[in-house]
Write an enzyme that holds these catalytic residues in place. Structure first.
Site, PDB file in Angstrom:
ATOM      1  N   PHE A  57      37.470  47.121  37.617  1.00 19.06           N
ATOM      2  CA  PHE A  57      37.594  46.146  38.689  1.00 19.06           C
ATOM      3  C   PHE A  57      38.865  46.364  39.509  1.00 19.06           C
ATOM      4  O   PHE A  57      38.882  46.095  40.717  1.00 19.06           O
ATOM      5  CB  PHE A  57      37.613  44.744  38.062  1.00 19.06           C
ATOM      6  CG  PHE A  57      37.349  43.644  39.039  1.00 19.06           C
ATOM      7  CD1 PHE A  57      36.045  43.342  39.427  1.00 19.06           C
ATOM      8  CD2 PHE A  57      38.383  42.899  39.562  1.00 19.06           C
ATOM      9  CE1 PHE A  57      35.794  42.326  40.332  1.00 19.06           C
ATOM     10  CE2 PHE A  57      38.143  41.880  40.469  1.00 19.06           C
ATOM     11  CZ  PHE A  57      36.846  41.592  40.856  1.00 19.06           C
ATOM     12  N   ILE A  82      30.026  49.700  30.898  1.00 20.40           N
ATOM     13  CA  ILE A  82      28.905  49.868  29.953  1.00 20.40           C
ATOM     14  C   ILE A  82      28.200  48.535  29.777  1.00 20.40           C
ATOM     15  O   ILE A  82      28.813  47.537  29.372  1.00 20.40           O
ATOM     16  CB  ILE A  82      29.428  50.416  28.610  1.00 20.40           C
ATOM     17  CG1 ILE A  82      30.161  51.744  28.848  1.00 20.40           C
ATOM     18  CG2 ILE A  82      28.263  50.607  27.628  1.00 20.40           C
ATOM     19  CD1 ILE A  82      30.818  52.341  27.613  1.00 20.40           C
ATOM     20  N   THR A  86      29.250  44.378  28.067  1.00 29.35           N
ATOM     21  CA  THR A  86      29.720  43.296  28.932  1.00 29.35           C
ATOM     22  C   THR A  86      28.586  42.481  29.533  1.00 29.35           C
ATOM     23  O   THR A  86      27.639  43.048  30.077  1.00 29.35           O
ATOM     24  CB  THR A  86      30.601  43.839  30.082  1.00 29.35           C
ATOM     25  OG1 THR A  86      30.841  42.763  30.987  1.00 29.35           O
ATOM     26  CG2 THR A  86      29.985  44.992  30.804  1.00 29.35           C
ATOM     27  N   HIS A  88      29.078  40.714  32.176  1.00 29.98           N
ATOM     28  CA  HIS A  88      29.231  40.744  33.637  1.00 29.98           C
ATOM     29  C   HIS A  88      29.229  42.170  34.173  1.00 29.98           C
ATOM     30  O   HIS A  88      29.882  42.507  35.144  1.00 29.98           O
ATOM     31  CB  HIS A  88      30.450  39.941  34.092  1.00 29.98           C
ATOM     32  CG  HIS A  88      31.740  40.288  33.428  1.00 29.98           C
ATOM     33  ND1 HIS A  88      32.047  39.922  32.149  1.00 29.98           N
ATOM     34  CD2 HIS A  88      32.817  40.962  33.896  1.00 29.98           C
ATOM     35  CE1 HIS A  88      33.255  40.360  31.855  1.00 29.98           C
ATOM     36  NE2 HIS A  88      33.736  41.001  32.891  1.00 29.98           N
ATOM     37  N   ARG A 127      27.554  61.234  29.875  1.00 28.29           N
ATOM     38  CA  ARG A 127      28.062  61.486  31.243  1.00 28.29           C
ATOM     39  C   ARG A 127      29.546  61.814  31.258  1.00 28.29           C
ATOM     40  O   ARG A 127      30.133  61.949  32.325  1.00 28.29           O
ATOM     41  CB  ARG A 127      27.791  60.249  32.104  1.00 28.29           C
ATOM     42  CG  ARG A 127      26.310  60.074  32.315  1.00 28.29           C
ATOM     43  CD  ARG A 127      25.909  58.720  32.783  1.00 28.29           C
ATOM     44  NE  ARG A 127      24.458  58.605  32.643  1.00 28.29           N
ATOM     45  CZ  ARG A 127      23.771  57.532  32.884  1.00 28.29           C
ATOM     46  NH1 ARG A 127      24.365  56.445  33.299  1.00 28.29           N
ATOM     47  NH2 ARG A 127      22.459  57.521  32.728  1.00 28.29           N
TER      48      ARG A 127
HETATM   49  N1  INI Z   1      36.124  46.978  32.838  1.00 27.02           N
HETATM   50  C1  INI Z   1      35.625  48.243  32.779  1.00 27.02           C
HETATM   51  O1  INI Z   1      36.249  49.168  33.301  1.00 27.02           O
HETATM   52  N2  INI Z   1      34.469  48.490  32.105  1.00 27.02           N
HETATM   53  C2  INI Z   1      33.764  47.492  31.493  1.00 27.02           C
HETATM   54  O2  INI Z   1      32.700  47.790  30.891  1.00 27.02           O
HETATM   55  C3  INI Z   1      34.282  46.170  31.548  1.00 27.02           C
HETATM   56  N3  INI Z   1      33.628  45.103  30.857  1.00 27.02           N
HETATM   57  O3  INI Z   1      32.957  45.384  29.871  1.00 27.02           O
HETATM   58  O4  INI Z   1      33.802  43.943  31.187  1.00 27.02           O
HETATM   59  C4  INI Z   1      35.481  45.931  32.252  1.00 27.02           C
HETATM   60  N4  INI Z   1      35.982  44.701  32.347  1.00 27.02           N
HETATM   61  C5  INI Z   1      37.333  44.444  32.773  1.00 27.02           C
HETATM   62  C6  INI Z   1      37.470  44.361  34.286  1.00 27.02           C
HETATM   63  O5  INI Z   1      37.315  45.651  34.881  1.00 27.02           O
HETATM   64  C7  INI Z   1      38.850  43.840  34.676  1.00 27.02           C
HETATM   65  O6  INI Z   1      39.842  44.711  34.191  1.00 27.02           O
HETATM   66  C8  INI Z   1      39.112  42.446  34.126  1.00 27.02           C
HETATM   67  O7  INI Z   1      38.059  41.579  34.471  1.00 27.02           O
HETATM   68  C9  INI Z   1      40.425  41.881  34.735  1.00 27.02           C
HETATM   69  O8  INI Z   1      40.298  41.761  36.146  1.00 27.02           O
END
Ligand code: INI
Length: 159
Positions: A57, A82, A86, A88, A127
């Site tokens: 994110f 993945i 998660t 979300h 991948r």
């Molecule tokens: N971030 C990822 O890079 N991959 C994921 O699968 C993931 N899951 O599983 O939620 C994930 N969540 C964290 C997100 O990217 C942020 O770092 C977090 O929400 C703080 O803003």
């Protein structure tokens, strides 16, 4: 007829890699793939910068800052989202994809999406250097090509 192509020459060009720590067992492999690709196409360590962010994110935030700083010619964005891990998934996956595209469009710096989105860990591993290649390597290759292509484009007219 004018035909434009980018060539796979990373020599003398500066590249930034933004990589997320979430699912690091996958993203570390993507980073290794991207670095391998950049080195094999002539990039030198002094011209490479790697920035770790907490999760996928956050990739666009850092990519935008780096693009605006003018410190590099192209940016490779690496992460792993993945589904199994998660609830979300769709939210994170959509936001990072849209965000990376926005950075490229808004800054004019080639910014390439190298995020693995997978239904489960096995698919993600495939991948990241197993059965289906290495998405980090592929994203770095696309970045090298785009950097070369951008260099040879006419400058945009000032409005
Ligand atoms: N971030 C990822 O890079 N991959 C994921 O699968 C993931 N899951 O599983 O939620 C994930 N969540 C964290 C997100 O990217 C942020 O770092 C977090 O929400 C703080 O803003």
């Amino acid at each position: 007829m004018k035909v434009r192509k980018g060539y796979l020459n990373a020599s003398g060009r500066k590249f930034a890699i933004v990589v997320s720590r979430f699912n690091q067992f996958i993203t570390q492999k993507l980073l290794e793939g991207a670095l391998d690709c950049l080195h094999r196409h002539g990039a030198k360590d002094d011209d490479l910068e790697v920035t770790w962010v907490p999760g996928a994110f956050e990739i666009p935030y850092l990519a935008k800052r780096i693009a605006e700083s003018g410190s590099c010619d192209g940016i490779v964005c690496l992460g792993a989202v993945i589904r199994g891990a998660t609830p979300h998934f769709d939210f994170v996956a959509n936001e990072v994809a849209k965000g990376v595209a926005r950075v490229a469009l808004e800054t004019g710096i080639p910014t390439v999406y190298g995020v693995v989105t997978a239904d489960n860990i096995e698919q993600a591993v495939e991948r990241a250097g197993a059965k289906v290649g290495n998405r980090g390597f592929d994203a770095a290759l696309a970045t090298i090509e785009l950097v070369d292509l951008y260099r040879n484009l006419p400058r945009a007219k000032k409005s």
